[in-house]
Design a protein around this motif. Structure first.
Motif, short mmCIF file in Angstrom:
data_model
loop_
_atom_site.label_atom_id
_atom_site.label_comp_id
_atom_site.label_asym_id
_atom_site.label_seq_id
_atom_site.Cartn_x
_atom_site.Cartn_y
_atom_site.Cartn_z
N ASP A 195 41.04 41.54 28.80
CA ASP A 195 40.69 40.64 27.89
C ASP A 195 39.27 40.01 28.54
N GLU A 196 39.27 40.11 30.11
CA GLU A 196 38.24 39.44 30.82
C GLU A 196 37.12 40.39 30.76
N LEU A 197 37.00 41.49 30.37
CA LEU A 197 35.83 42.55 30.35
C LEU A 197 34.73 42.27 29.37
N TYR A 210 31.72 42.15 34.17
CA TYR A 210 31.50 43.39 33.32
C TYR A 210 32.01 44.36 33.60
N ASP A 211 32.31 45.37 32.72
CA ASP A 211 33.04 46.36 32.61
C ASP A 211 32.44 47.53 33.44
N SER A 212 32.73 47.77 34.67
CA SER A 212 32.04 48.74 35.50
C SER A 212 32.68 50.28 35.37
N ASN A 213 34.06 50.29 35.34
CA ASN A 213 34.97 51.43 35.34
C ASN A 213 34.29 52.52 34.41
N ARG A 214 34.06 52.08 33.41
CA ARG A 214 33.56 53.17 32.22
C ARG A 214 32.42 53.98 32.89
N GLY A 259 42.94 49.73 34.28
CA GLY A 259 43.49 48.28 34.29
C GLY A 259 44.81 48.10 33.55
N GLY A 260 45.44 47.04 33.59
CA GLY A 260 46.73 46.92 32.87
C GLY A 260 47.72 47.59 33.37
N VAL A 261 47.96 48.04 34.57
CA VAL A 261 49.30 48.83 34.94
C VAL A 261 49.86 48.09 35.95
N SER A 262 49.26 46.64 36.46
CA SER A 262 49.76 46.05 37.56
C SER A 262 50.83 45.36 37.03
N VAL A 263 51.62 44.92 37.95
CA VAL A 263 52.97 44.09 37.73
C VAL A 263 52.62 42.78 36.57
N GLY A 264 53.54 42.75 35.71
CA GLY A 264 53.04 41.67 34.79
C GLY A 264 52.50 42.40 33.19
N GLU A 265 51.44 42.95 33.61
CA GLU A 265 50.75 43.63 32.32
C GLU A 265 51.41 44.94 31.99
N ALA A 266 52.08 45.22 32.94
CA ALA A 266 52.65 46.79 32.81
C ALA A 266 53.62 46.79 31.92
P1 AMP Z 1 44.32 44.82 36.33
O1 AMP Z 1 44.62 46.09 37.27
O2 AMP Z 1 44.04 45.38 34.89
O3 AMP Z 1 44.95 43.76 36.60
O4 AMP Z 1 42.81 44.63 37.07
C1 AMP Z 1 42.62 44.31 38.28
C2 AMP Z 1 41.33 43.77 38.69
O5 AMP Z 1 40.31 44.73 38.42
C3 AMP Z 1 40.99 42.45 38.02
O6 AMP Z 1 40.37 41.65 38.85
C4 AMP Z 1 40.08 43.21 36.65
O7 AMP Z 1 39.26 42.14 36.23
C5 AMP Z 1 39.21 44.03 37.37
N1 AMP Z 1 38.85 45.03 36.54
C6 AMP Z 1 39.74 45.67 35.50
N2 AMP Z 1 39.18 46.65 34.70
C7 AMP Z 1 37.75 46.49 35.28
C8 AMP Z 1 36.60 47.00 34.74
N3 AMP Z 1 36.68 47.84 33.52
N4 AMP Z 1 35.42 46.92 35.35
C9 AMP Z 1 35.31 46.11 36.21
N5 AMP Z 1 36.49 45.38 36.88
C10 AMP Z 1 37.69 45.64 36.28
#
Ligand code: AMP
Ligand code: MG
Length: 415
Positions: A195-197, A210-214, A259-266
């Motif tokens: 949601d923060e991206l 900013y979304d850098s991973n893509r 993203g989204g696979v850490s504890v809580g979100e997962a």
């Molecule tokens: P998450 O695994 O979703 O909890 O993300 C772990 C950390 O990585 C958080 O600080 C996120 O804001 C950051 N993060 C997740 N996805 C991205 C992305 N696509 N680009 C940059 N940072 C990210």
């Protein structure tokens, strides 16, 4: 073996090697190939062996500049004087026959004239008018490259599953072939979750990043020659994620998410994955990149990488890249090669997990050494850019003192 056996809560974490093996053991090469021009084949994997349609070299020829002679005319222990009757150049041979007591001046690559069986290199002869004086002790057949010596007609020049690099392009061309059959491009769909991206092109709202991973994945996957389906940023909402996973899996061979696979979100993604396919959540004994999901949705393989940008790169290079190569038909090495070098910086290391630190190799006093990057935070992409290798510290390793030897994995391969 079912994925769940290895990833059930009773087996809370997995070593890097076991995770890698589990992934590579499960996947098989995709079906489908295409014939393409050799110049387009760089980085692709051969779907069929390349069989030599001709001998390489095609004719017996000279390996050196010198004189083509008959070994029978040479004295084993004294000089021999031979009459020079012509010249053979590479690409323009001598059409006559070398008779008794005769020699032909020949250049490297020149076709062996009929009658001659040996090359005397020019460095050891003397010229007297139209005669060449060869020393004693020349071996029969010396400096002659035989037809088919490099590759005989009908032999396998390159096996199926070979990754095409510059040498392979040249080798195929040396056989006179214009096309090769390669595995079709892998279709890889990918999206970022969070949601923060924010996507680039607009200012950040409070709390956004900013979304850098893509973009990182775009680069890594383009290097592998994949066909990309960039699905953008998906918010952390079950309905949105479910739709994205379904679309991605229907359109691709592999789905990559970050993203989204850490504890809580997962927890809710885990529940969603359970409904959509067979996906396991792994805790891997690795830093960075501990949480990762792997499995299958429909006919697509799914890798759920962590969100932190450096963790994405580490898990991509340690787990995903070789899996993609295997899907394309390549047989990956059990491990990427490691090079031992002395480390100039101290490193604190917890035993029990494998750590991939960003490092920089450099040369000092004629010796290659490595230092670890100043910042090892798993979100600090800049240090990834400053690094030129991973320092790989195995599970049983403790702290590193300056001068200790560590293994590194170089970012750049030469070819
Ligand atoms: P998450 O695994 O979703 O909890 O993300 C772990 C950390 O990585 C958080 O600080 C996120 O804001 C950051 N993060 C997740 N996805 C991205 C992305 N696509 N680009 C940059 N940072 C990210
Ligand atoms: Mg997130």
């Amino acid at each position: 073996m079912s994925l769940e056996t290895r990833s059930a809560p009773r087996h809370p974490s997995l070593s890097v090697d076991d995770a890698r093996r589990c992934i590579l053991d499960r996947i098989d090469p995709i079906d489908g190939s295409e014939r393409i021009a050799i110049r387009s084949a760089l980085g692709r994997v051969l779907a069929e062996a390349v069989v030599a349609p001709i001998n390489v070299p095609a004719h017996d020829n000279s390996a050196m500049d010198g004189y083509a002679v008959r070994a029978d005319d040479l004295s084993p222990d004294a000089e021999s004087s031979l009459q020079v009757v012509g010249t053979a150049f590479a690409g323009r041979g001598f059409s006559g026959i070398v008779g008794k007591g005769q020699a032909v001046r020949i250049m490297t690559g020149g076709v062996m004239p009929m009658g001659a069986d040996t090359i005397v290199v020019q460095e050891v002869v003397r010229i007297e008018g139209d005669r060449v004086i060869a020393p004693g002790g020349i071996r029969r057949g010396q400096n002659v490259r035989r037809a088919g010596e490099d590759l005989a007609e009908g032999a396998v020049a390159l096996p199926r599953g070979k990754l095409m690099g510059p040498a392979e392009l040249g080798l195929v061309a040396s056989l006179g072939l214009a096309e090769v059959s390669v595995a079709r491009r892998l279709r890889v769909a990918f999206f970022s979750t969070g949601d923060e991206l924010a996507s680039i092109g607009r200012p950040l709202a409070p709390g956004e990043v900013y979304d850098s991973n893509r973009y990182t994945l775009h680069g890594a996957l383009t290097r592998l020659g994949c066909e990309l389906l960039d699905m953008g940023v998906i918010p952390d909402r079950p309905e949105a994620l479910e739709a994205a996973f379904r679309d991605a899996a229907a359109a691709s061979d592999v789905v990559l998410t970050t993203g989204g696979v850490s504890v809580g979100e997962a927890d809710f993604i885990r529940e969603l994955m359970g409904r959509l396919g067979e996906v396991s959540f792994w805790k891997i004994d690795i830093k960075p990149g501990r949480p990762m999901a792997f499995g299958r949705i429909g006919s697509a393989w799914m890798f759920g990488l962590p969100g932190n940008p450096v963790a994405v790169m580490v898990t991509y290079y340690q787990f995903v890249m070789d899996a993609l190569l295997k899907l394309s038909g390549l047989d990956p090495l059990p491990q990427r090669p490691l090079v031992p070098v002395p480390c100039t910086t101290p490193i604190r290391k917890l035993a029990g997990r494998r750590e991939y630190l960003r490092g920089r190799i450099f040369i000092e006093d004629g010796t290659w050494k490595v230092r670890s990057a100043a910042s090892q935070g798993s979100g600090v992409l800049r240090s990834m850019s400053e690094a030129n290798c991973f320092i790989v510290l195995n599970e049983d390793r403790g702290d590193v003192a300056p001068g200790d030897t560590v293994d590194v994995q170089l970012f750049d391969g030469l070819v």
